[in-house]
Scaffold this active site. Structure first.
Site, PDB file in Angstrom:
ATOM      1  N   MET A 121      76.411  28.136  17.830  1.00  0.00           N
ATOM      2  CA  MET A 121      77.560  29.027  17.718  1.00  0.00           C
ATOM      3  C   MET A 121      78.791  28.317  17.150  1.00  0.00           C
ATOM      4  SD  MET A 121      77.176  31.342  21.168  1.00  0.00           S
ATOM      5  CE  MET A 121      78.771  32.142  21.192  1.00  0.00           C
ATOM      6  N   HIS A 157      72.115  38.384  15.099  1.00  0.00           N
ATOM      7  CA  HIS A 157      71.561  37.896  16.359  1.00  0.00           C
ATOM      8  C   HIS A 157      70.616  38.888  17.037  1.00  0.00           C
ATOM      9  CE1 HIS A 157      72.133  36.264  20.611  1.00  0.00           C
ATOM     10  NE2 HIS A 157      71.785  35.197  19.942  1.00  0.00           N
ATOM     11  N   TYR A 424      70.413  22.373  23.145  1.00  0.00           N
ATOM     12  CA  TYR A 424      71.073  23.269  24.108  1.00  0.00           C
ATOM     13  C   TYR A 424      70.386  23.118  25.471  1.00  0.00           C
ATOM     14  CZ  TYR A 424      72.756  27.408  26.482  1.00  0.00           C
ATOM     15  OH  TYR A 424      73.297  28.248  27.414  1.00  0.00           O
ATOM     16  N   ALA A 633      11.266  37.416  55.875  1.00  0.00           N
ATOM     17  CA  ALA A 633      12.484  36.628  55.696  1.00  0.00           C
ATOM     18  C   ALA A 633      12.835  35.861  56.967  1.00  0.00           C
ATOM     19  CB  ALA A 633      13.639  37.534  55.277  1.00  0.00           C
ATOM     20  N   HIS A 636      15.575  36.517  63.095  1.00  0.00           N
ATOM     21  CA  HIS A 636      16.761  35.773  63.493  1.00  0.00           C
ATOM     22  C   HIS A 636      17.673  36.745  64.236  1.00  0.00           C
ATOM     23  CE1 HIS A 636      17.511  37.672  59.596  1.00  0.00           C
ATOM     24  NE2 HIS A 636      18.776  37.759  59.957  1.00  0.00           N
ATOM     25  N   GLU A 645      25.939  42.552  59.645  1.00  0.00           N
ATOM     26  CA  GLU A 645      25.180  42.438  58.406  1.00  0.00           C
ATOM     27  C   GLU A 645      24.547  43.768  58.031  1.00  0.00           C
ATOM     28  OE1 GLU A 645      22.091  39.016  56.982  1.00  0.00           O
ATOM     29  OE2 GLU A 645      21.583  40.146  58.776  1.00  0.00           O
ATOM     30  N   HIS A 647      22.148  45.465  54.807  1.00  0.00           N
ATOM     31  CA  HIS A 647      21.367  45.150  53.618  1.00  0.00           C
ATOM     32  C   HIS A 647      21.266  46.380  52.734  1.00  0.00           C
ATOM     33  CE1 HIS A 647      19.980  42.177  56.598  1.00  0.00           C
ATOM     34  NE2 HIS A 647      20.015  41.372  55.565  1.00  0.00           N
TER      35      HIS A 647
END
Lengths: 801, 801
Positions: A121, A157, A424, A633, A636, A645, A647
């Site tokens: 400027m 500008h 600047y 499987a 358990h 759980e 499925h």
């Protein structure tokens, strides 16, 4: 049997105000020498879904600035690379430019830009301030550009294109910041350039007129005509915030406010940047401003409740929201821009503040702050969205991946460029970054992925993240806002709800509803026999299983046919996209400890889902399994870890695969040598899920064991035996492991107690109270009662073993 | 009262093999035009803690390469910016260079480099292959460099400095890849340059000799003499892997293996890169190799168990570990380098493989793979460490932040540069990145931080992350490996264990032990009256509270004096470091819902800790509180959420602040109007923590309510009343919210049951069995028993109310 429905899966707090999306940062370009300006291209968010980016620095006396366009990688290209296209190498210091799609009738998507400003400027070039337009003469996506001068004014500008005094020609509003070096006092002209008949044929300057003069203008904002009159121009500068417009006869001015008052010794007052916020139907619900030139003050102008729409003629009250601290010795601070955008999609604009940084470095003054109007209280709250220096912000749609246009509000992304102007203020490691609005982020753990998601109940955006293609299904995680539709492939796509609820009216006109769990010990289809599902008041988080022809189609006679693919889109990080999700033989898992030897039983991990807020609440963990004919499987009962759980079977290749559970007490069942006569089975067909197999109380809460794990009977997925004469065939299923949650209660037992031996147990000491000799000798009857139920059913005294 | 100690807080699985640290990526430079080579500078990991980085690409005919040094930001600078220093702008295409700290007697840390190679192997400059050394004539940390030529040989490609035939002079081993354009057949010389007396005074070339010839050498590795004889040279090329050395009389060669066999039409066979792995005391436990020139095969050479140490004279067996897939039409693939480093600190080197990428893009062939020898099985497992194209890898110590030299193994960081050579293979967005080894990563949530940590039981590194400075204390999270010391400021630092155990011998020679919880309803000091604490077999995760003079010292008469500071070090992300942790008045928290109005009661959030593995297991959530005189934090019993809460008091400003809990059943206590006569109090003095206040069973598990939350009595922190004549004073405490865990059991009650009304409860139906008229009329005695205890204590029949 009577069921009581107690609640619908994990809670997600219905009816909340709109929450912010997540913003996933991606670096477009690092290692820049400087940075100043950024635009999305094309420039209208209405007309472009995958905007390119134009970015540049101011350049120096020694090194002119490259004006570069970065071609969006998310539109029609497969890889995630930002291609770079140099628009124009300007010969001297460049300054901000503007653009407007309505120039499209002159040239496909031209660009208007100014340069030849001067080093600072205090060193303005008296013959500079060139205003140019760049004609796009090539492929609009990979353009070549021709520069043509439209005029000059020193210290040019800020530019905006529009229709300011006539609708038949493109016009450009051009405003220098000052008129000559170091002169902060003389007002600068507001110039309107008007395009000639065919700008491509014109050699000289465009016709222009000076319509007013203003002091130290640092922001020019277009206020579109919206079909009535001409476009208006909102100006922020030392005069404060002014709206100017041509009323058909003469130019008018409306002063919104004078901004920051002047103070002794400080040459900067008024405003530095301005933006107009849409609030519902009002395109000018409030006006945000930063004050003053490169200042540190954030202010808003508000009008009384009941004011008319728009800017003109209302009484605007200035309110300082925040002062980011003292200015430096040159009387400047860290704010370079304010810009409005409805980033949470609730119909009320937020505003973003671009902070360039400071010396010494201060995080508060670096990056992007977002201010949100709290409509109930009229106050503003602020949130930090980025901590990387921002000279300017461009808001746009930078991707369509995982988004659903038309389903309500549209996501707003933003991009920033570091402010770094040698001599600047220089920020470290200048870069260009985009911040993609999303409801789902993902990061890599070791072999697994952690999803962090927004709350479905408070988001306004539908987000989908495809992540896995396996067994002829694309699996995607979806966040659906409340009462919103999600389209599916009718009769072929399936959905598994993780939180909230989904419903649809099926082809027999029956309302179908899905929550995170089916009826206990039951089974239900995941396939949607409708073209769309709807969320309820809580919204929904779910996995959609879409048909796919990438991974092989069932039946699978060998694991070679059952290949998985990572399908995370390019908006996710390289670390997530580089993961593979292999099927690992269970005998090779470290936790197998020698079990499952030589069994055709495989596991694919895995996907955590948490809420991406300060709670970090866990929603679910998902993994996949597959097993060949006759494989168990393994029974358990989850005695080590507490989760619920469910499925979901994608392919029941063995025909009778499903969940078996023991109907006898744990101690009467040998999981290593299971007696199937002591079990029940729920076959889970293709694209079905089973209900809870854990024990629940009448309030729907899981019952717990003494070690706080959820009380499960022994259970296992047992593949069917299939046809003994045919080849191998695999079941494929997904396990959803939820934290303990309430669900449908198990059927209430009749209000009587089975004969048996009962003990009085003190839960603290585990002391047991028993009758001597296990026998009540006087025949005193024992009554059974339920809370709220008076029963006369009698059971025998507690003598039977 | 007898306590039974059942276990020590959350489990962390003792005695595991060493696990990998986390690697936190940081971009050093993005937006590069090309990339090829990277070194850490200075070059010895033994002599440098905060290495700089030298990186460059090969340049092109049009644009010479800049050889740049990036100055480490973690050494003595406060900001986290990589400063860039251009070493030398070479006039034409540059090729790899080497360096060696032992040249230090000639010049402080010189650099040796070769250039003038030619555009490609088919365009070798016949007069090129210049070998230079760059004299560091300035400040070693910000050097200026003078170039001097040492000699030439066309296609010069790899260099190493050492002492190869004499120890009194620096020597350079220089090996071209070929001898002229397109000639892959003629062997290239292995040249030894020997420094003249004062290289700074010499104008001409250094004396040199050709000691042998090899084909298509792509890697030269120094095998240090370790004090006996001379340095040896390991070479990977078309001849396979060869060790050459001067035995004092003549040059010797030992062929480790011939590498990949030749195949028809493919000009590349043998080896492309090689690295020697230390395994315990053996500096050559195995040898890793990639095959062949820019190939796709990863191999190792191993020797039989019981073989002598070192390379020479052993029988090496080649084993192919992985083939990254077919080569391209030019017979090349994606591997550019292998390098050894003990990244998990167990004394056995892993090796890293630099993958440049491929066309089409393939994540498997892009970035850094790590191979780890599993000593039990002799097999190698592989893990991906980075998914950014890697031309070369530099291993070094890039930071000391949060590390403890001397406490066992040292962390190894690494850095990579993208491979991008125009005309050969270009990776997208070439960059330089470092990957910092750490046990603690952190990311921002909304206002809170999420720490992800390694398991203390399996790491070999101590990591500390300072995160908060408040009330004259620096709080840091520490991960301590098993049986390891951690030094503290005696009598002033305190520790709060989160997992595992810490112990010390106090100044009265008494063993002190701390686990995640003190005795139920008890209280213990956190201050360590010793100079160090030791972890046990499980290691430990803990918060250390160190003295600080940054935040104001107690007592605090106003909140102005109690300011908090974010002290995350520069190795953490900007988003984490930019967070503020303000004290927020509790009445302003959304969950206050109008309570705590005008109370001097403040909250500071918050810090989650999870394990950074596929389990994502939660360890703890921490937040801070402060309350003025007479303030009650509000009686509550955690009926909404299940966690085990421990409070650690930093400052007991009110003198008698502490936890109060109701000693009567919940329904007999009004939390809104508490009768303190129905409570007990444990005062928690400065730097003390209290024990569990929840109900536990004799096995140490928390007792649970019907909704699965942990059964707590009503309880609250009640600040003391202080001196009514003195000014305000604040208590400051930290709340640690653990998931349900086992702890010390509550004292066993006497083996008798209190008189009262007992019911038989069926947990499924909640049916209650009672005696008619609540009365057993025949006086049958009721016995109380405990498991394993025979008792004759009699209690009254269950008739009393």
């Amino acid at each position: 049997m009577s069921y009581r429905k107690l609640f619908l899966g994990p809670l997600c707090d219905p009816g909340q105000p709109a929450s912010f999306p997540l913003f996933q940062p991606q670096q477009v370009q690092g290692g820049r020498d400087d940075g100043y300006w950024i635009e999305a291209f094309p420039f209208s968010t209405l007309t472009n879904d995958c905007a390119n980016i134009i970015g540049y620095g101011l350049g120096t006396r020694e090194n002119a600035s490259n004006v570069e366009m970065f071609i969006n990688p998310f539109s029609d290209k497969a890889d995630n690379k930002y291609d770079l296209d140099i628009l124009s190498k300007f010969i001297q210091i460049t300054h901000p430019y503007i653009v407007n799609p309505r120039l499209g009738k002159v040239s496909p998507l031209p660009i208007i830009i100014c340069d030849q400003y001067g080093p600072s400027m205090n060193e303005i070039w008296p013959n500079g301030g060139r205003v140019s337009w760049l004609e796009n003469v090539g492929d609009p996506s990979r353009p070549n550009w021709t520069q043509r001068t439209m005029g000059r004014s020193p210290a040019m500008h800020r530019l905006k294109a529009g229709h300011f005094t006539r609708n038949d020609r493109v016009q450009v509003c051009a405003v220098p910041i000052i008129v000559k070096s170091s002169d902060l006092t003389t007002p600068a002209p507001v110039i309107i350039f008007t395009a000639p008949d065919d700008p491509r044929q014109v050699q000289g300057d465009w016709p222009s007129e000076v319509v007013t003069e203003k002091h130290l203008v640092h922001e020019v904002v277009l206020v579109p005509s919206e079909g009535r009159g001409f476009d208006q121009i909102l100006i922020a500068g030392r005069d404060g915030v002014d709206l100017i417009w041509f009323d058909g006869v003469s130019w008018q001015t409306f002063n919104v406010g004078t901004g920051l008052p002047s103070s002794p010794g400080n040459p900067y007052w008024g405003a530095g940047s301005v933006a107009v916020a849409r609030v519902g139907e009002d395109s000018a619900g409030y006006i945000a401003s930063s004050e003053a030139f490169h200042g540190n003050t954030v202010s808003v102008y508000t009008k009384p409740t009941g004011s008319k729409r728009g800017i003109v003629g209302n009484k605007w009250t200035r309110q300082v929201l925040h002062d980011f601290g003292p200015l430096n010795g040159e009387h400047t601070g860290s704010i370079h821009q304010v810009i409005c955008a409805d980033i949470d999609g609730d119909g009320c604009d937020e505003f973003l503040v671009a902070m360039m940084g400071s010396a010494p470095a201060d995080w508060n003054r670096t990056g992007v702050w977002c201010y949100k109007l709290q409509k109930e209280t009229g106050t503003f709250t602020k949130t930090k969205l980025s901590n990387t220096s921002a000279g300017r912000i461009a808001v746009a749609h930078f991707t369509n991946v995982g988004r659903f246009a038309g389903a309500g509000a549209r996501e707003i992304d933003f991009a920033t460029i570091s402010y770094s102007v040698p001599g600047y203020f220089e920020s470290p490691n200048p870069s260009i970054n985009i911040f993609l609005s999303t409801g789902i982020s993902a990061e890599r753990l070791d072999e697994e992925v952690s999803f962090n998601i927004v709350r479905a109940s408070s988001t306004r955006f539908t987000t989908e993240a495809e992540f896995l293609d396996v067994s002829a299904r694309k699996l995607a995680l979806v966040i659906l806002p409340p009462d919103s539709p999600y389209c599916v492939a009718e009769d072929s796509s399936g959905i598994k709800v993780l939180a909230g609820a989904l419903s649809w009216v099926d082809d027999r006109n029956k309302l179908q509803e899905r929550t995170s769990a089916a009826r206990p010990f039951g089974c239900q289809t995941m396939t949607v026999n409708a073209g769309a599902v709807m969320s309820g008041k809580e919204g929904a988080v779910f996995v959609v299983l879409k048909p796919s022809n990438i991974s092989g189609a069932p039946p699978y006679s060998s694991m070679d046919q059952l290949v998985s693919h990572n399908i995370f889109p390019a908006t996710y990080s390289a670390d997530v996209r580089a993961l593979e999700f292999p099927w690992v033989k269970v005998q090779d898992r470290p936790w197998a400890h020698g079990r499952f030897k030589d069994l055709e039983f495989y596991n694919l991990v895995g996907f955590h889902v948490h809420y991406a807020d300060d709670s970090l609440d866990e929603l679910v963990h998902m993994q996949l399994w597959t097993a060949g004919k006759g494989v168990s499987a393994g029974f358990h009962n989850h005695v080590e870890k507490s989760f619920c759980e469910i499925h979901a079977c994608i392919v029941n290749g063995t025909g009778q695969g499903g969940m078996r559970w023991a109907t006898v007490p744990d101690q009467n069942f040998d999981p290593e040598d299971p007696d199937l006569d002591k079990t029940e089975l729920v076959v889970v067909p293709d694209m079905h899920e089973h209900g809870p197999l854990w024990h629940t109380g009448p309030d729907g809460h899981p019952l717990l064991r003494m070690n706080d794990t959820i009380d499960y009977p022994w259970h296992a997925w047992l593949a069917g035996d299939g046809d003994p004469n045919s080849e191998q065939s695999f079941d494929v299923w997904v396990a959803f492991e939820f934290p303990s949650f309430e669900t449908f209660s198990t059927p209430a037992r009749p209000p009587a107690i089975q004969p048996g031996k009962y003990s009085i147990l003190d839960p603290i000491t585990q002391a047991v109270v028993i009758l001597k000799d296990d026998n009540a000798t006087d025949g005193t009857p024992v009554l059974a009662t339920l809370p709220g139920v008076v029963s006369s059913a009698k059971v025998r005294p507690a003598t039977a073993r």
